[in-house]
Design an enzyme around this catalytic site. Structure first.
Site, PDB file in Angstrom:
ATOM      1  N   LEU A  74      -8.272  -8.576  -5.995  1.00 25.31           N
ATOM      2  CA  LEU A  74      -6.945  -9.131  -4.890  1.00 25.31           C
ATOM      3  C   LEU A  74      -6.452  -8.040  -4.196  1.00 25.31           C
ATOM      4  O   LEU A  74      -6.685  -6.670  -4.375  1.00 25.31           O
ATOM      5  CB  LEU A  74      -5.862  -9.696  -5.708  1.00 25.31           C
ATOM      6  CG  LEU A  74      -6.476 -11.028  -6.827  1.00 25.31           C
ATOM      7  CD1 LEU A  74      -5.358 -11.416  -7.653  1.00 25.31           C
ATOM      8  CD2 LEU A  74      -6.944 -12.172  -5.979  1.00 25.31           C
ATOM      9  N   HIS A  79      -1.916  -6.573  -7.547  1.00 22.03           N
ATOM     10  CA  HIS A  79      -2.893  -5.897  -8.651  1.00 22.03           C
ATOM     11  C   HIS A  79      -1.914  -6.007  -9.927  1.00 22.03           C
ATOM     12  O   HIS A  79      -2.238  -6.447 -11.079  1.00 22.03           O
ATOM     13  CB  HIS A  79      -3.274  -4.642  -8.356  1.00 22.03           C
ATOM     14  CG  HIS A  79      -4.387  -4.642  -7.556  1.00 22.03           C
ATOM     15  ND1 HIS A  79      -4.726  -3.440  -6.829  1.00 22.03           N
ATOM     16  CD2 HIS A  79      -5.014  -5.683  -6.756  1.00 22.03           C
ATOM     17  CE1 HIS A  79      -6.049  -3.990  -6.137  1.00 22.03           C
ATOM     18  NE2 HIS A  79      -6.009  -4.986  -5.956  1.00 22.03           N
ATOM     19  N   LYS A  97      -8.649  -0.536  -7.457  1.00 19.57           N
ATOM     20  CA  LYS A  97      -7.842   0.243  -7.096  1.00 19.57           C
ATOM     21  C   LYS A  97      -6.970   0.086  -5.791  1.00 19.57           C
ATOM     22  O   LYS A  97      -7.642  -0.510  -4.961  1.00 19.57           O
ATOM     23  CB  LYS A  97      -8.391   1.671  -7.094  1.00 19.57           C
ATOM     24  CG  LYS A  97      -9.587   1.762  -6.214  1.00 19.57           C
ATOM     25  CD  LYS A  97      -9.356   1.989  -4.798  1.00 19.57           C
ATOM     26  CE  LYS A  97     -10.350   1.794  -3.940  1.00 19.57           C
ATOM     27  NZ  LYS A  97     -10.277   1.326  -2.596  1.00 19.57           N
TER      28      LYS A  97
END
Length: 320
Positions: A74, A79, A97
């Site tokens: 996403l 996150h 990340k």
């Protein structure tokens, strides 16, 4: 031994083209479910994994008792929320990340991980690649002598796509969050050191940082990096020591930007080059994750490592 059954939260292009395929290909893993309300996007995943279940919401996938682990691709600003929700639902989590937008958010992530007893990690794939394992080993063996300078560049140009989440403040855009994790984390991974002081020159467009030149000091070496979303594509990392130079010419996007190569130049202009054709670090990442879940094996990129990289990003933003 039964495979780890994976679900993917969201039909992101990167998930479709890379990570879902890696899960599908990885030993010990099964790509079992996808969460998306779009039949058209689901079709792109079913093209290579026709047996997957498709849930129309993220919550429905997290409630699926047949799912052991989730991959989260996403936008950056979501996150932390969805990593914690997945852990609370009893799932292991591999999140793209940057897994967080500030170091302080790691307190909640680590607490949720520890409370759940599940593995949660940032999808920082480069440390799973043998070129980086080899670079770390060569450095520790003293192949280039005392390290003096780490110099690294990672750039691409996406100005033609203003709607991209990387070009939006509200979705956690910017080159530092997108690719600074690689230039910063690479130096930290190989050397095991953390920065002492950093300075930065940043350039922004519409509030989004699109260029960052970072310099500073680690305990035993000088550091320099450039990240940009407005430059011709380029990537390299150089570890320059008193007795040699170690170069990685395709450090971050192996098999996409170029073939992964590591070279060490020492006295007499002797150059040793090692090549790593065909290695898929996304598949290795999934396999290492599954091994850690099943066997309790040490995972190369725990949350504590990712926290150090985010701390470095925070230092740069504070130094602007």
């Amino acid at each position: 031994m039964e495979p780890i059954r994976w679900g993917v939260l969201g039909a992101a292009k990167f998930a479709r083209d890379q990570m879902a395929r890696a899960i599908h290909a990885a030993e010990g893993a099964e790509f079992a479910a996808l969460a998306t309300s779009s039949p058209e996007k689901a079709a792109g995943f079913r093209a290579f994994a026709p047996g997957i279940r498709v849930h129309e919401s993220y919550d429905a996938l997290l409630a699926d008792p047949e799912i052991d682990a989730v991959y989260i691709p996403l936008p950056n600003h979501l996150h932390v929320e969805w990593t914690i929700r997945a852990l609370e639902a009893g799932k292991h989590v591999l999140c793209e990340k940057p897994i967080a937008m500030a170091e302080g958010q790691f307190d909640d992530l680590v607490a949720a991980r520890d409370a759940s007893g599940k593995l949660a990690a940032e999808a920082y794939m480069i440390v799973h690649h043998p070129q980086w394992q080899r670079a770390k080993a060569l450095y520790e063996e003293g192949a280039i002598g005392k390290l003096v300078l780490v110099d690294t560049v990672f750039s691409y140009d996406n100005r033609a796509d203003p709607g991209n989440i990387r070009n939006k403040v509200e979705t956690g855009g910017g080159s530092l969050h997108d690719i600074g994790v690689y230039t910063f984390g690479a130096a930290r991974f190989v050397t095991g050191e953390e920065p002492e002081a950093l300075s930065a020159r940043l350039r922004r467009e519409n509030g989004v940082e699109v260029f960052a030149h970072v310099t500073g000091d680690f305990p035993s070496f000088r550091y320099s990096s450039v990240t940009s979303m407005r430059m011709f594509p380029r990537q390299y990392v150089t570890f320059h020591g008193e007795k040699g130079v170690m170069r990685l010419s395709c450090p971050f996007n192996a098999n996409v930007f170029d073939q992964a190569e590591l070279s060490v130049e020492t006295a007499g202009f002797t150059v040793r080059t090692e090549r790593f054709p065909g290695v898929n670090h996304y598949v290795l990442q999934v396999e290492n994750f599954c091994r850690a879940v099943r066997e309790g094996a040490a995972y190369p990129c725990p949350l504590e490592f990712s926290r150090g990289t985010q701390r470095m990003i925070d230092m740069v933003l504070a130094a602007e």
